[in-house]
Write a protein that holds these residues in place. Structure first.
Motif, short mmCIF file in Angstrom:
data_model
loop_
_atom_site.label_atom_id
_atom_site.label_comp_id
_atom_site.label_asym_id
_atom_site.label_seq_id
_atom_site.Cartn_x
_atom_site.Cartn_y
_atom_site.Cartn_z
N GLY A 1 -0.20 -22.93 -53.49
CA GLY A 1 0.92 -23.01 -52.41
C GLY A 1 1.00 -21.35 -51.86
O GLY A 1 0.87 -21.12 -50.79
N MET A 2 0.94 -20.50 -52.78
CA MET A 2 1.35 -18.92 -52.39
C MET A 2 -0.05 -18.40 -51.70
O MET A 2 0.10 -17.69 -50.51
CB MET A 2 1.39 -18.25 -53.58
CG MET A 2 2.70 -18.28 -54.36
SD MET A 2 2.74 -17.61 -55.90
CE MET A 2 2.44 -16.01 -55.60
N TYR B 1 -6.14 -14.29 -50.03
CA TYR B 1 -6.14 -13.55 -51.32
C TYR B 1 -5.16 -14.11 -52.21
O TYR B 1 -4.41 -14.51 -51.99
CB TYR B 1 -6.29 -11.98 -50.81
CG TYR B 1 -4.80 -11.63 -50.35
CD1 TYR B 1 -3.83 -11.06 -51.53
CD2 TYR B 1 -4.38 -11.55 -49.06
CE1 TYR B 1 -2.51 -10.78 -51.02
CE2 TYR B 1 -3.07 -11.07 -48.70
CZ TYR B 1 -2.25 -10.65 -49.68
OH TYR B 1 -0.79 -10.36 -49.31
N VAL B 2 -5.50 -13.73 -53.50
CA VAL B 2 -4.74 -13.53 -54.76
C VAL B 2 -4.76 -12.39 -55.51
O VAL B 2 -5.82 -12.12 -55.76
CB VAL B 2 -5.00 -15.22 -55.51
CG1 VAL B 2 -6.54 -14.99 -55.86
CG2 VAL B 2 -3.90 -15.18 -56.67
N LYS C 1 -0.91 -9.89 -60.02
CA LYS C 1 0.47 -10.17 -60.01
C LYS C 1 0.76 -11.65 -59.77
O LYS C 1 1.57 -12.10 -60.45
CB LYS C 1 1.37 -9.20 -59.04
CG LYS C 1 2.60 -9.09 -59.20
CD LYS C 1 3.22 -8.24 -58.20
CE LYS C 1 4.80 -8.29 -57.94
NZ LYS C 1 5.40 -7.33 -57.10
N ASP C 2 -0.04 -12.17 -58.72
CA ASP C 2 0.26 -13.68 -58.68
C ASP C 2 0.07 -14.45 -59.70
O ASP C 2 0.93 -15.32 -60.03
CB ASP C 2 -0.53 -14.03 -57.21
CG ASP C 2 -0.33 -13.36 -55.83
OD1 ASP C 2 0.90 -13.00 -55.92
OD2 ASP C 2 -1.30 -13.18 -55.46
N LEU C 3 -0.86 -14.38 -60.22
CA LEU C 3 -1.62 -15.10 -61.54
C LEU C 3 -0.49 -14.93 -62.58
O LEU C 3 -0.10 -15.87 -63.13
CB LEU C 3 -3.05 -14.68 -62.09
CG LEU C 3 -4.08 -14.74 -61.07
CD1 LEU C 3 -5.30 -14.26 -61.54
CD2 LEU C 3 -4.41 -16.30 -60.98
N ALA C 4 -0.24 -13.71 -62.86
CA ALA C 4 0.94 -13.39 -63.83
C ALA C 4 2.23 -14.17 -63.71
O ALA C 4 2.86 -14.60 -64.39
CB ALA C 4 1.24 -11.70 -64.22
N ALA C 5 2.71 -14.13 -62.39
CA ALA C 5 3.87 -14.57 -62.02
C ALA C 5 3.88 -16.19 -62.33
O ALA C 5 5.08 -16.99 -62.75
CB ALA C 5 4.22 -14.29 -60.55
N CYS C 6 2.82 -16.84 -62.13
CA CYS C 6 2.74 -18.16 -62.42
C CYS C 6 2.25 -18.68 -63.79
O CYS C 6 1.93 -19.66 -64.15
CB CYS C 6 1.79 -18.86 -61.44
SG CYS C 6 2.18 -18.63 -59.93
N GLY C 7 1.90 -17.60 -64.54
CA GLY C 7 1.31 -17.67 -66.06
C GLY C 7 -0.02 -18.39 -65.98
O GLY C 7 -0.34 -19.18 -66.91
#
Length: 332
Positions: A218-219, A236-237, A240-246
């Motif tokens: 969704g992000m 893009y991703v 930081k995005d990956l870390a925020a979602c685990g």
């Protein structure tokens, strides 16, 4: 009746089979950050070598995604670089257009009198092998392996069938992208008759998304932008995005193909920031007039006319500037 030898370079397929029967101890290499086609190919070859009572090692420079551990030989894939100190009858590189993409361009220098068998379906393949079974009209490398096994009258048991069907399904986006052909569909049907476990593939590959993954998607989708001068849609991703979602990079698999459902833009780009700061760019198009592999090649990448990719230096903002400026130059 469907002709399984369609576009099969028969002499090459025969020479590869003769080499496999003649030699022992093989190294099978798949590309870094492997997808279903690469892992399906490795599993099918691992099972074939087991049936032939041959020694073999499966190698990938990066770890394999957990979702593919339902394929039995995945757990035997190693990233231990000491395997390159051994001597092999042949090194079989699957689903890689070049040795750099396979991540072994430096590692292979440890080998003496290397004999390389190159099995791939990318139009940008550099034909780097002593034997090159490259069919760029095939939907996947697993499709080529199926034709190879049939041509050489090799047994296809349920493990091989499931492995090959996994590659077919993932590389065609569940038979929805431009790589889907009547040959791919006919082969899929035959693999199911050979005992391929479609329910296993569906459970682990097609129905494997959890809530954090959908939140991440969704992000990424919320960032969609349209670059009018090139008629491209991109997003893009970041790490930081990956870390925020685990989550991890492999949890993004499928989003590039999802963007193929857009009816706007000549092509779509998904930029993924990697841990080392480089940016992986995945390109997709459904337009017959657009060849994204040529665009990818201008950045040192490759792929197919409808699906291609490349890596570029980060951060995201710098990568986008580089992409747009390079595309502008190529238009002049």
């Amino acid at each position: 009746m469907f002709e399984h030898r369609y576009h099969m370079p028969q002499r090459t397929a025969k020479l590869i089979h003769e080499k496999i029967l003649e030699k022992d101890n093989f190294l099978v290499v798949i590309h870094e950050h492997p997808d279903g086609d690469a892992l399906g190919s490795a599993n099918a070859l691992g099972e074939m070598f087991t049936m032939l009572n041959k020694k073999y090692t499966l190698f990938c420079v990066t770890p394999t995604p957990d979702q593919f551990h339902f394929l039995p030989h995945t757990k035997h894939i190693t990233s231990d670089e000491t395997v390159w100190k051994q001597t092999y009858g042949a090194i079989i590189v699957c689903d890689s257009g070049d040795l750099r993409y396979a991540g072994i361009d430096e590692l292979i220098k440890h080998q003496i009198d290397t004999y390389i068998i190159n099995i791939d379906h990318h139009v940008s393949n550099e034909r780097f092998g002593n034997l090159n079974l490259v069919i760029d009209t095939s939907s996947s490398t697993t499709e080529i392996l199926y034709k190879y096994l049939v041509f050489n009258k090799m047994e296809i048991n349920h493990t091989i069938a499931t492995s090959l069907l996994t590659g077919l399904i993932t590389d065609t986006g569940n038979f929805s992208n431009a790589g889907t052909s009547r040959h791919a569909l006919a082969i899929a049907s035959n693999l199911i008759r050979h005992g391929a476990k479609l329910n296993h593939i569906r459970k682990h590959i097609l129905q494997d998304k959890n809530l954090p993954t959908f939140k991440l998607w969704g992000m990424v989708l919320n960032r969609l932008e349209y670059k009018k001068p090139f008629d491209f849609v991109y997003t893009y991703v970041t790490q930081k995005d990956l870390a925020a979602c685990g989550l991890h990079e492999e949890d993004l698999e499928g989003i590039a193909n999802l963007m193929n459902n857009l009816n706007e833009g000549n092509a779509t780009l998904v930029l993924r920031e990697r841990q080392d700061g480089t940016i992986k760019v995945s390109m997709r198009t459904m337009r017959d007039t657009v060849d994204v592999s040529k665009i990818a090649q201008s950045f040192g990448g490759g792929g197919h006319k409808k699906a291609a990719g490349f890596s570029i230096q980060g951060p995201i903002e710098k990568a986008l500037e580089n992409i747009w400026s390079t595309l502008e130059k190529t238009r002049k």
